[in-house]
Write an enzyme that holds these catalytic residues in place. Structure first.
Site, PDB file in Angstrom:
ATOM      1  N   ASP A  96     -10.572   3.619   4.042  1.00  0.00           N
ATOM      2  CA  ASP A  96     -11.239   2.190   3.962  1.00  0.00           C
ATOM      3  C   ASP A  96     -12.676   2.031   3.990  1.00  0.00           C
ATOM      4  O   ASP A  96     -13.240   0.929   3.855  1.00  0.00           O
ATOM      5  CB  ASP A  96     -10.783   1.534   5.353  1.00  0.00           C
ATOM      6  CG  ASP A  96      -9.606   0.678   5.412  1.00  0.00           C
ATOM      7  OD1 ASP A  96      -9.518   0.047   4.259  1.00  0.00           O
ATOM      8  OD2 ASP A  96      -8.917   0.255   6.353  1.00  0.00           O
TER       9      ASP A  96
ATOM     10  N   GLN B  32      -4.329  -0.682   9.762  1.00  0.00           N
ATOM     11  CA  GLN B  32      -4.394  -2.160   8.984  1.00  0.00           C
ATOM     12  C   GLN B  32      -4.844  -3.029  10.173  1.00  0.00           C
ATOM     13  O   GLN B  32      -4.664  -2.823  11.463  1.00  0.00           O
ATOM     14  CB  GLN B  32      -2.853  -2.652   8.834  1.00  0.00           C
ATOM     15  CG  GLN B  32      -2.822  -3.985   8.365  1.00  0.00           C
ATOM     16  CD  GLN B  32      -3.313  -3.959   6.779  1.00  0.00           C
ATOM     17  OE1 GLN B  32      -3.315  -3.025   6.013  1.00  0.00           O
ATOM     18  NE2 GLN B  32      -3.784  -5.359   6.175  1.00  0.00           N
TER      19      GLN B  32
ATOM     20  N   LYS C  17       1.085  -1.290   0.104  1.00  0.00           N
ATOM     21  CA  LYS C  17      -0.097  -0.076   0.129  1.00  0.00           C
ATOM     22  C   LYS C  17       0.897   1.429   0.095  1.00  0.00           C
ATOM     23  O   LYS C  17       0.665   2.194  -0.696  1.00  0.00           O
ATOM     24  CB  LYS C  17      -0.789  -0.268   1.345  1.00  0.00           C
ATOM     25  CG  LYS C  17      -2.036  -0.831   1.074  1.00  0.00           C
ATOM     26  CD  LYS C  17      -2.796  -1.413   2.502  1.00  0.00           C
ATOM     27  CE  LYS C  17      -3.873  -2.382   2.308  1.00  0.00           C
ATOM     28  NZ  LYS C  17      -4.688  -2.495   3.635  1.00  0.00           N
TER      29      LYS C  17
HETATM   30  N1  GUN Z   1      -6.684  -6.006   6.681  1.00  0.00           N
HETATM   31  C1  GUN Z   1      -7.011  -6.833   5.525  1.00  0.00           C
HETATM   32  N2  GUN Z   1      -7.687  -6.000   4.369  1.00  0.00           N
HETATM   33  C2  GUN Z   1      -7.713  -4.743   4.975  1.00  0.00           C
HETATM   34  C3  GUN Z   1      -8.359  -3.704   4.686  1.00  0.00           C
HETATM   35  O1  GUN Z   1      -9.058  -3.615   3.550  1.00  0.00           O
HETATM   36  N3  GUN Z   1      -8.216  -2.712   5.293  1.00  0.00           N
HETATM   37  C4  GUN Z   1      -7.558  -2.687   6.324  1.00  0.00           C
HETATM   38  N4  GUN Z   1      -7.540  -1.537   7.255  1.00  0.00           N
HETATM   39  N5  GUN Z   1      -6.955  -3.695   7.157  1.00  0.00           N
HETATM   40  C5  GUN Z   1      -7.148  -4.890   6.341  1.00  0.00           C
END
Ligand code: GUN
Length: 299
Positions: A120, A97, A53
């Site tokens: 998100d 995350q 990311k």
């Molecule tokens: N962990 C796995 N997928 C995601 C996501 O799309 N967003 C976040 N914040 N954590 C994750």
């Protein structure tokens, strides 16, 4: 002939559009888009996701900030970091995350992110905007937004007259996916583990979206001939044929047999997966446009 959607290619086209949009915002308003990604603890899979990311944010021309915190971080310390990121005008998106280590109240952390920076789409304000059909005011959760790009590139913007079935009712995916399909005029059924005769419900779907976390659960006789099948599952299963102790990734859809019935289908890996990061970048540049008082691009 069945069309197998190339998620990497579609994601690359979204990323190209994000790059163009972030450059235009820089040129027109002098604003550099900024994304902060926060990770707590040592989970190797989460670290891999977060690195990709942060890297993609840089590729898109964003300011990319990563906060890597130790496992022992307290709720108060993480809350204080979120508050400082909320206040930082150079940052338009904040992603914490998940999952956080067990001692955290994750929900309290997620809900403390400013809704306009919640790239998100997990804040209740953003969930509520989606639920009330305000697609242009909030931020939509990245995986359903990505799956919806596939649906719209296949069927167009208006799904009037089409039956859509979403298997799975999670807040992270099933509910927002159903709401996106509904907003596009599909007739939507949310099916789940308690649904009676799931196979028959699925056979009614022109658009079938599976997000249950059960390897290869959706079989060929669940699929309406000519349907579009979107597989959101990512399951690691043993693959002794590749050697002892080896594994492979499969979706929630038995791909080979369903591909013979469907008109359009997504593979795993290489389907919805690559779209999640692309839509995170899209949400971040959308947030930056809104903060600058400009009409946000659509992806
Ligand atoms: N962990 C796995 N997928 C995601 C996501 O799309 N967003 C976040 N914040 N954590 C994750």
């Amino acid at each position: 002939m069945t069309t197998v959607i190339d998620g990497k290619q579609v994601a690359a086209s979204v990323i190209d559009a994000v790059k163009t949009a972030s450059q235009a915002l820089k040129d027109q308003a002098g604003v550099k888009t900024g994304l902060a990604v926060v990770i707590v603890g040592n989970d190797p899979a989460s670290h891999a996701y977060v690195s990709s990311k942060s890297k993609m944010a840089k590729e898109c021309g964003f300011t990319s900030v990563q906060h890597t915190l130790p496992e022992e971080t307290t709720q108060e310390e993480l809350a204080a970091l979120v508050q400082s990121l909320n206040k930082d005008e150079s940052l338009h998106g904040i992603l914490v995350q998940l999952p956080l280590p067990k001692h955290f109240n994750s929900e309290a952390i997620i809900q403390s992110i400013l809704p306009e920076k919640d790239v998100d789409g997990l804040h209740v304000v953003n969930a509520g905007k989606l639920a009330t059909g305000d697609l242009d005011g909030g931020l939509v959760s990245c995986t359903p937004a990505g799956a919806m790009v596939f649906v719209k590139r296949t069927h167009g913007e208006d799904l009037s007259g089409l039956n859509a079935v979403v298997i799975g009712r999670s807040n992270l995916f099933g509910k927002p996916m159903a709401q996106l399909l509904l907003a596009a005029n599909a007739t939507v059924t949310i099916a789940h583990s308690r649904t009676k005769d799931l196979a028959a419900v699925c056979r009614n779907a022109d658009i079938l979206v599976a997000a249950v976390g059960r390897p290869e659960m959706v079989k060929a006789d669940w699929v309406k001939p000519g349907a579009t099948v979107i597989d959101v599952g990512i399951n690691r299963i043993a693959a002794p044929e590749k050697g002892e102790g080896k594994s492979r990734l499969v979706g929630d859809v038995a791909f080979n047999e369903c591909a013979e019935v469907a008109a359009v289908i997504t593979p795993v890996p290489g389907g919805v997966g690559p779209m999640t990061i692309a839509m995170l970048m899209a949400n971040t540049v959308i947030a930056a446009y809104r903060r600058a008082g400009k009409t946000a691009p659509k992806f």
